[in-house]
Design a protein around this motif. Structure first.
Motif, PDB file in Angstrom:
ATOM      1  N   ASP A   1      12.540  38.619  13.535  1.00 56.44           N
ATOM      2  CA  ASP A   1      11.308  38.480  14.331  1.00 56.44           C
ATOM      3  C   ASP A   1      10.210  37.835  13.482  1.00 56.44           C
TER       4      ASP A   1
ATOM      5  N   HIS B   1       9.693  33.055  22.263  1.00 60.16           N
ATOM      6  CA  HIS B   1       9.237  34.417  22.583  1.00 60.16           C
ATOM      7  C   HIS B   1       9.201  34.638  24.094  1.00 60.16           C
TER       8      HIS B   1
ATOM      9  N   HIS C   1      13.984  43.074  20.441  1.00 62.40           N
ATOM     10  CA  HIS C   1      13.081  41.916  20.436  1.00 62.40           C
ATOM     11  C   HIS C   1      13.447  40.865  19.387  1.00 62.40           C
TER      12      HIS C   1
ATOM     13  N   HIS D   1       8.153  34.380  14.112  1.00 63.88           N
ATOM     14  CA  HIS D   1       6.691  34.250  14.170  1.00 63.88           C
ATOM     15  C   HIS D   1       6.213  33.072  13.317  1.00 63.88           C
TER      16      HIS D   1
HETATM   17 FE   LIG Z   1       7.914  38.815  17.974  1.00 66.44          FE
END
Ligand SMILES: [Fe+2]
Length: 360
Positions: free
Chosen positions: A189, A259, A273, A193
């Motif tokens: 994740d 995302h 996620h 980002h």
């Molecule tokens: Fe995220």
């Protein structure tokens, strides 16, 4: 503009070493945690010791669930007010930290109903907020975002208020007891980002500064993540710092198509996620300008998008996503004008479909 007003303390034992930083925040803390991880990884014990050394009292609200709901936020607000707490400490992954921000806002505006969280004309001042991350993906310790679940709408919706923590303590040792799957998914994740934060229409040289440094820290942990060597303190700290720098990046820009595509994947299939956003990164990189793609891959230690994707497959062993869910994801992204405007290159339906994995 580059704006990140949270004070960041980083390093092993940074909370104990900087206990005095908490001195002026208030007299009684509301500790906001999930059910048990803050107890297992030692973070709650450190917080309690520091509070006691400063003669502060505290209460614990440990009912924050995955994807915390508005109802939970309001319950914690009422509890915190009843107990006379005057500052809030969120300990854990994104869920407790995001909830802590919303709770601190609602405690400050104690007469307001939950709608306040979505009232863009209302004041955004909060009780002091301390964030202590214990996973390495969300970056919430350095962002203004508080993602909450709207059970009335069956979806997740961020508060409209910009809720930066007053200060955050970024200590890699809390990652040591995290399950390997959480470590892997949250590390992916953080990578997402930094990729999306740079491949974003709001990206600047300042966001690149955060992402580049974060990526260079991140790439030093690839062997460790793959289980090729034992993790040391420095590895855990680097993963945590990379995640915070990734948070600083998206605090300026936001995330983009990968995302957005991931949300229905998580909601409909229960795929975590970090894993869900990673399905789409390689294809997103392929659509980007060569210059941007190359600098991101170089900083994160990959030769090309396919090699990065192989790393993800080995690390996270993702299950296949059905075409039906991907079609839903594509149609949601197509309708999201704000997200499309965040992409720094021309996007039409065929581009979105390629990023989602369709061959068109
Ligand atoms: Fe995220």
């Amino acid at each position: 503009m580059f704006y990140m007003p949270s004070r960041l303390y980083t390093g092993i034992d940074c909370l104990k070493k900087n206990a005095k930083a908490l001195e002026g925040l208030g007299k009684k803390a509301l500790l906001v945690t999930g059910k048990s991880s803050a107890l297992k990884n030692g973070s709650q014990k450190d917080v309690v010791e520091v509070l006691e050394s400063l003669n502060k009292t505290f209460e614990v609200f440990n009912q924050i669930e995955e994807n915390p709901s508005i109802e939970t936020v309001m319950k914690a607000r009422d509890f915190g007010l009843l107990e006379g707490c005057d500052f809030v400490i969120g300990i854990g992954g994104g869920s407790p930290m995001d909830a802590a921000k919303a709770i601190a806002l609602m405690m400050k505006h104690k007469e307001a109903g939950w709608e306040y969280l979505y009232d863009s004309k209302a004041a955004s001042d909060t009780l002091p907020i301390v964030c202590i991350p214990t996973t390495c993906g969300t970056g919430s310790e350095a962002t203004a975002v508080s993602v909450l679940t709207r059970t009335d709408l069956l979806t997740k919706k961020s508060s409209v208020h910009k809720l930066f923590p007053t200060m955050s303590f970024i200590d890699g040792k809390y990652l040591k007891s995290a399950p390997k799957s959480i470590l892997n998914n949250t590390a992916m994740d953080a990578l997402a980002h930094m990729y999306e934060g740079v491949l974003h229409s709001k990206a600047t040289d300042y966001t690149w500064l955060c992402a580049k440094t974060g990526l260079e820290l991140w790439k030093k942990n690839k062997d460790f993540l793959l289980g090729k060597r034992e993790g040391e303190d420095a590895d855990y700290q680097r993963l945590m710092d990379a995640s915070t720098m990734a948070g600083m990046t998206i605090a300026q820009t936001g995330t983009t198509i990968p995302h957005s595509l991931s949300y229905p994947v998580t909601i409909r299939l229960g795929i975590p996620h970090g894993k869900a956003v990673s399905y789409f990164q390689a294809a997103y990189l392929k659509e980007a300008k060569k210059e941007d793609r190359d600098r991101l891959l170089l900083a994160s230690g990959f030769t090309d998008p396919d090699q990065m994707h192989e790393f993800f497959l080995t690390l996270c062993q993702p299950e296949k996503i059905s075409e039906e869910v991907l079609e839903i994801a594509v149609s949601e992204v197509k309708a999201n004008e704000k997200k499309l405007a965040a992409v720094p290159f021309a996007v039409d339906e065929s581009v979105i479909r390629r990023i989602a994995g369709f061959m068109n």
